[in-house]
Design a protein around this motif. Structure first.
Motif, PDB file in Angstrom:
ATOM      1  N   GLY A 147       0.833  -1.184   0.000  1.00 22.77           N
ATOM      2  CA  GLY A 147       0.000   0.000   0.000  1.00 22.77           C
ATOM      3  C   GLY A 147       0.871   1.239   0.000  1.00 22.77           C
ATOM      4  N   SER A 148       0.244   2.394  -0.038  1.00 23.38           N
ATOM      5  CA  SER A 148       0.988   3.647  -0.143  1.00 23.38           C
ATOM      6  C   SER A 148       1.722   3.983   1.149  1.00 23.38           C
ATOM      7  N   LEU A 176      -0.030  -5.782   1.584  1.00 24.70           N
ATOM      8  CA  LEU A 176      -1.397  -6.235   1.328  1.00 24.70           C
ATOM      9  C   LEU A 176      -1.461  -7.733   1.053  1.00 24.70           C
ATOM     10  N   LEU A 205      -7.321  -5.518  -5.819  1.00 29.33           N
ATOM     11  CA  LEU A 205      -6.336  -4.467  -5.599  1.00 29.33           C
ATOM     12  C   LEU A 205      -6.386  -3.468  -6.740  1.00 29.33           C
ATOM     13  N   ALA A 208      -3.027   2.816  -6.377  1.00 25.42           N
ATOM     14  CA  ALA A 208      -3.118   3.842  -5.339  1.00 25.42           C
ATOM     15  C   ALA A 208      -2.057   4.923  -5.486  1.00 25.42           C
ATOM     16  N   ARG A 264      -4.289  -0.313  -3.347  1.00 22.93           N
ATOM     17  CA  ARG A 264      -5.258  -0.250  -2.261  1.00 22.93           C
ATOM     18  C   ARG A 264      -6.290  -1.338  -2.477  1.00 22.93           C
ATOM     19  N   ARG A 265      -6.884  -1.814  -1.403  1.00 23.70           N
ATOM     20  CA  ARG A 265      -7.919  -2.833  -1.501  1.00 23.70           C
ATOM     21  C   ARG A 265      -9.268  -2.186  -1.801  1.00 23.70           C
ATOM     22  N   ASP A 266     -10.091  -2.902  -2.558  1.00 23.47           N
ATOM     23  CA  ASP A 266     -11.464  -2.472  -2.811  1.00 23.47           C
ATOM     24  C   ASP A 266     -12.389  -3.609  -2.393  1.00 23.47           C
TER      25      ASP A 266
END
Length: 366
Positions: A147-148, A176, A205, A208, A264-266
């Motif tokens: 992730g960021s 992640l 994913l 991001a 990022r996860r959705d």
């Protein structure tokens, strides 16, 4: 799988598509031609099109446009910008489309749209990878998808790929999932993907951000070194080279690209939906197109005449400008979303086909 550029933040979203992996395709901005005589019914292959399937993604476009400021610009050049370059330009057409009874789709498309030819250009393809992953590393899944991290100090930038892989962001950028190193690299090229866990769980994913270092196409590196002939270059050729190379040489090639992508996860996307494109609409396999928004307004239907990259069969169908891409520049330049998984990758990877593109503009209400 862009493959298409900064972020999934809708301000200037852009994917890294397969074409960015191989070679950039320069194209100068041009003025788009005025509408040609004729109608949608005159488009080559139109009689064989499934009008209901062709219109369905447009309804998703309409929902996205309804949430925007009516004056919000959608892009486009010349005639296209003047007639379809704002969300408000689509309001009446969208309202009529939403109220159509079943079976009325073909007549609606023929009555409410006018074709504007863009000419002959290049069509590439992209897809959403499906990867095997783990929540803890193992021998087959050693590489983290991150992730960021926190933004760097003013005037600085984040580490490059080699430094990140050496641990420069450990403890700063959340992990992640863990995957195969080559799969991790290709996921970053495509910009989104599905990670399948051993218990059957699925992580979606999305892009991001990235580390701010310039992108370098490893396909170009292999051509320059004489490892793969230019005419044989494809995503599959790169994968084959990486599989055959000693692990240290394969890792060194991947590090030739200093750019690094964060995810990022959705949790909201359904398994039968593609990732959201620039327009914010889940991409539809075979129906969503990445375009140059300086030339073609986002949301516009586009008729394409091209061929299948594997069997050469003619492709003549309606697609929708719902995404953008870093290597997509020029009026008749597109990147077709093929879907997710191996079947989509088989077509997206080698696709570099000539294409005739025609934008469909909404006609004034009668």
């Amino acid at each position: 799988m862009r493959r298409r550029r900064p972020a999934w933040r809708r301000l200037c979203h852009v994917w890294w598509h397969v074409s960015a992996l191989l070679l950039a395709v320069p194209a100068a901005a041009q003025e788009v031609a005025a509408p040609a005589p004729g109608s949608v019914a005159d488009l080559p292959g139109w009689a064989e099109e499934d009008a209901a399937a062709a219109l369905a993604p447009f309804l998703g476009t309409c929902r996205a446009l309804a949430a925007r400021d009516p004056a919000a610009p959608l892009g486009g050049a010349g005639t296209l910008a003047g007639r379809a370059g704002r969300a408000a330009d689509w309001a009446l057409t969208c309202a009529e489309a939403a109220a159509l009874p079943p079976g009325a789709e073909r007549a609606f498309l023929e009555r409410r749209f006018a074709p504007v030819p863009l000419g002959t250009g290049l069509l590439t393809g992209y897809y959403e990878p499906v990867l095997s992953g783990r929540l803890a590393p193992d021998a087959a899944h050693p590489v983290p998808l991150r992730g960021s991290p926190p933004p760097p100090p003013e005037g600085a930038r984040l580490p490059d790929r080699a430094a990140i892989e050496a641990g420069a962001l450990d403890g700063l950028a959340p992990t992640l999932a863990y995957v195969d190193p080559v799969e991790a690299f290709f996921l970053q090229i495509q910009g989104s993907g599905r990670v399948v866990l051993p218990d059957g769980g699925l992580l979606r994913l999305l892009y991001a951000g990235k580390n701010g270092h310039p992108y370098r196409a490893i396909g170009r590196v292999l051509i320059e070194r004489g490892e793969i002939p230019r005419e044989a270059m494809s995503m599959q050729a790169i994968r084959a080279w990486l599989a055959a190379a000693p692990p240290d040489r394969a890792a060194a090639l991947l590090r030739e690209n200093p750019s690094y992508v964060f995810f990022r996860r959705d949790e909201a996307l359904r398994p039968d939906e593609g990732p959201p494109g620039t327009l914010g609409v889940p991409l539809a396999p075979g129906r969503s197109l990445a375009v140059d928004p300086a030339q073609v307004p986002l949301g516009a239907p586009v008729w394409i005449v091209t061929r299948d990259p594997l069997d050469g069969r003619p492709i003549r169908q309606l697609v929708h400008a719902q995404d953008t891409g870093g290597a997509i520049r020029g009026p008749a330049r597109g990147d077709l979303f093929w879907g997710w998984g191996e079947a989509a990758a088989e077509r997206a990877g080698p696709m570099r086909e000539p294409v005739e593109m025609t934008v469909l503009l909404p006609l004034p209400a009668p």
